[in-house]
Design an enzyme around this catalytic site. Structure first.
Site, PDB file in Angstrom:
ATOM      1  N   HIS A  30      -3.743  -9.197  10.095  1.00 39.65           N
ATOM      2  CA  HIS A  30      -4.560  -8.528  11.118  1.00 39.65           C
ATOM      3  C   HIS A  30      -5.611  -9.416  11.760  1.00 39.65           C
ATOM      4  CE1 HIS A  30      -2.642  -4.871   9.961  1.00 39.65           C
ATOM      5  NE2 HIS A  30      -3.146  -4.875   8.756  1.00 39.65           N
ATOM      6  N   ASN A  60      -2.910   6.549   5.676  1.00 34.51           N
ATOM      7  CA  ASN A  60      -1.971   5.838   6.534  1.00 34.51           C
ATOM      8  C   ASN A  60      -0.570   6.431   6.482  1.00 34.51           C
ATOM      9  OD1 ASN A  60      -3.086   3.892   8.097  1.00 34.51           O
ATOM     10  ND2 ASN A  60      -2.682   2.199   6.712  1.00 34.51           N
ATOM     11  N   LYS A  67       0.824  -1.220   0.000  1.00 35.91           N
ATOM     12  CA  LYS A  67       0.000   0.000   0.000  1.00 35.91           C
ATOM     13  C   LYS A  67       0.853   1.263   0.000  1.00 35.91           C
ATOM     14  CE  LYS A  67      -2.168  -1.165   3.810  1.00 35.91           C
ATOM     15  NZ  LYS A  67      -1.738  -2.549   3.947  1.00 35.91           N
TER      16      LYS A  67
HETATM   17  P1  ADP Z   1       1.985  -1.837   3.278  1.00 35.26           P
HETATM   18  O1  ADP Z   1       1.853  -0.356   3.333  1.00 35.26           O
HETATM   19  O2  ADP Z   1       0.795  -2.511   2.649  1.00 35.26           O
HETATM   20  O3  ADP Z   1       2.416  -2.481   4.558  1.00 35.26           O
HETATM   21  P2  ADP Z   1       4.600  -1.494   2.005  1.00 35.26           P
HETATM   22  O4  ADP Z   1       4.617  -0.802   0.690  1.00 35.26           O
HETATM   23  O5  ADP Z   1       4.967  -0.696   3.202  1.00 35.26           O
HETATM   24  O6  ADP Z   1       3.165  -2.167   2.213  1.00 35.26           O
HETATM   25  O7  ADP Z   1       5.531  -2.791   1.916  1.00 35.26           O
HETATM   26  C1  ADP Z   1       5.667  -3.622   3.069  1.00 35.26           C
HETATM   27  C2  ADP Z   1       6.315  -4.940   2.732  1.00 35.26           C
HETATM   28  O8  ADP Z   1       5.413  -5.724   1.960  1.00 35.26           O
HETATM   29  C3  ADP Z   1       7.571  -4.838   1.881  1.00 35.26           C
HETATM   30  O9  ADP Z   1       8.681  -4.667   2.691  1.00 35.26           O
HETATM   31  C4  ADP Z   1       7.588  -6.159   1.130  1.00 35.26           C
HETATM   32  O10 ADP Z   1       8.155  -7.185   1.944  1.00 35.26           O
HETATM   33  C5  ADP Z   1       6.108  -6.473   0.971  1.00 35.26           C
HETATM   34  N1  ADP Z   1       5.509  -6.060  -0.321  1.00 35.26           N
HETATM   35  C6  ADP Z   1       5.547  -4.849  -0.904  1.00 35.26           C
HETATM   36  N2  ADP Z   1       4.849  -4.853  -2.059  1.00 35.26           N
HETATM   37  C7  ADP Z   1       4.314  -6.088  -2.187  1.00 35.26           C
HETATM   38  C8  ADP Z   1       3.460  -6.715  -3.160  1.00 35.26           C
HETATM   39  N3  ADP Z   1       3.013  -6.075  -4.230  1.00 35.26           N
HETATM   40  N4  ADP Z   1       3.133  -8.023  -2.946  1.00 35.26           N
HETATM   41  C9  ADP Z   1       3.551  -8.682  -1.857  1.00 35.26           C
HETATM   42  N5  ADP Z   1       4.364  -8.150  -0.915  1.00 35.26           N
HETATM   43  C10 ADP Z   1       4.743  -6.865  -1.078  1.00 35.26           C
END
Ligand code: ADP
Length: 430
Positions: free
Chosen positions: A169, A110, A87
């Site tokens: 969650h 967020n 996200k």
């Molecule tokens: P969120 O805001 O949903 O927590 P982030 O962009 O902060 O997502 O990324 C968090 C973690 O999720 C990354 O460090 C990586 O490990 C994983 N991640 C990021 N993008 C993806 C995706 N498209 N599919 C699966 N895992 C992802």
């Protein structure tokens, strides 16, 4: 307005007094019915636990979250992004793509600016209202979580993206279905004239597109292999022959980076970005802190901080980018099945288990890969350093929340980086 705070101290009392509002501190469960009966609606902060008495008042009051309030007060176009993982990355990219296309955009929700401030300009004269050219509103790019979506009624983004769905969650949602239904609320009110962006490679997301499609929404899909937005011949492509950028030119191109780049491009173009703007933003973007962030490289071993990976799904996605890794994982489990991590065993040399969930990781990998437990981050890094061979990556990708040892994922990631640097300094010294 009546404010309720379960912990209210002198600071909260002062703030309420300054605002001239009543403050009720730590009401008992039986007081809630009276409190709720006296008001038109109850606005619940994100993160109030699902077993909190406010959720079991009879008769049920009108419960809303900040996203709903913000959408009711919004006077500009709103774009929303949700998903289990990715996200923040996609939201950041979409805002950057719009800016690079000359479209005024603000990332909110967020991340960064609270959504209410972004849509109304309230209390942020410097940040938002001060920048607002007369008569013009920014495109608000909102990162929305399942907690926030669960408390929406009329929330109606014009472009709404759902990146992916996997377990998360379950310490907040009563079950996986409640989590899924909450996520699906991102599309609850979209219809003709709106655009839905969906992951073609995620069956849960695709099933959820049926309802908005039936209401006349345009559905655009993305996916590295499948989807209208995909990778073809080493190029990120869109529909109608659009070509965004060569994968080889990207600063980082792990499989989930490509999925995020496609999701962001599809979203940004639907909001008026140009191909050149998308390309420029992608060429500049080398990832956010604590998300598969390279900390150091020494002796042929690369050390990565992926502290933001707090679900097994995120860990599995991150590991897709590595052929041989030592995984440091564990922390406070959010009610998720860590056994799914076993799927990554072929990519793992060994696992170092940390925190409250260390035992669950040992169970997950026992008999499959060597697992060693560490009782501190420093010990985890030392053990991982001893196990890693030249060509390996060492990845802190916990699949769990950080609150057993730290106050945030960022603090955990920073501590990991500190331990890595200290470990490597000792190695050089020895
Ligand atoms: P969120 O805001 O949903 O927590 P982030 O962009 O902060 O997502 O990324 C968090 C973690 O999720 C990354 O460090 C990586 O490990 C994983 N991640 C990021 N993008 C993806 C995706 N498209 N599919 C699966 N895992 C992802």
């Amino acid at each position: 307005v009546v404010a309720v705070d379960d912990r209210g101290g002198p600071e909260e009392r002062q703030r309420a007094a300054d605002l001239g509002i009543d403050l009720v501190i730590a009401p008992r469960a039986e007081q809630w019915a009276g409190l709720c009966a006296a008001v038109d609606m109850v606005v619940v902060s994100p993160g109030v636990p699902v077993h909190h008495p406010v959720f079991s008042v009879h008769p049920a009051p009108r419960l809303l979250g900040e996203v709903e309030l913000a959408s009711q007060r919004s006077f500009g176009p709103m774009v929303a992004i949700t998903g289990t993982n990715g996200k923040t990355t996609v939201t950041t990219l979409v805002a950057a793509m719009l800016e690079a296309s000359g479209v005024w955009a603000v990332a909110a929700g967020n991340i960064g600016v609270p959504l209410l401030d972004a849509v109304t300009g309230a209390d942020t004269p410097g940040k938002i209202r001060g920048q607002r050219p007369p008569g013009e509103n920014p495109v608000v790019v909102a990162e929305v979580s399942s907690f926030q979506l669960a408390l929406t009624e009329g929330f109606h983004p014009r472009v709404a993206t759902w990146i992916n769905f996997s377990e998360d969650h379950l310490d907040w949602h009563p079950d996986l279905e409640h989590y899924r239904v909450s996520k699906a609320r991102i599309w609850a009110n979209v219809g003709a004239g709106d655009v839905v962006i969906a992951n073609a490679e995620d069956p849960v997301v695709m099933v959820a597109t049926r309802a908005p499609r039936a209401r006349g929404a345009q559905v655009d899909t993305f996916g590295v292999q499948e989807g209208e937005w995909r990778v073809e011949g080493g190029v990120l492509c869109g529909p109608h022959g659009l070509q965004i950028v060569d994968v080889a030119e990207l600063p980082r191109a792990l499989p989930h980076d490509l999925a995020n780049a496609l999701a962001a491009s599809a979203t940004a173009i639907a909001c008026g970005a140009t191909v050149a703007g998308c390309r420029a933003a992608l060429l500049e973007f080398s990832g956010l802190p604590h998300r598969v962030e390279l900390v150091s490289e020494a002796g042929g071993v690369r050390w990565y901080d992926d502290s933001k990976a707090t679900t097994p799904g995120a860990v599995l996605a991150a590991l897709e980018g590595f052929d041989s890794a030592v995984l440091i994982a564990g922390g406070r489990n959010k009610g998720l099945d860590l056994g799914t991590l076993r799927r990554a065993a072929p990519r793992l040399r060994a696992v170092v288990a940390i925190g409250e969930a260390a035992g669950e990781l040992e169970d997950a990998f026992s008999g499959v890969r060597p697992v060693q437990e560490a009782d501190s981050m420093e010990a985890a890094v030392d053990i991982a350093g001893g196990l890693a061979q030249p060509g390996d990556a060492v990845l802190l990708s916990p699949g769990c929340a950080s609150f057993d040892w730290y106050t945030s994922y960022a603090e955990r990631g920073a501590d990991f980086a500190r331990c890595v640097h200290a470990h490597l300094a000792r190695e050089v010294g020895s």
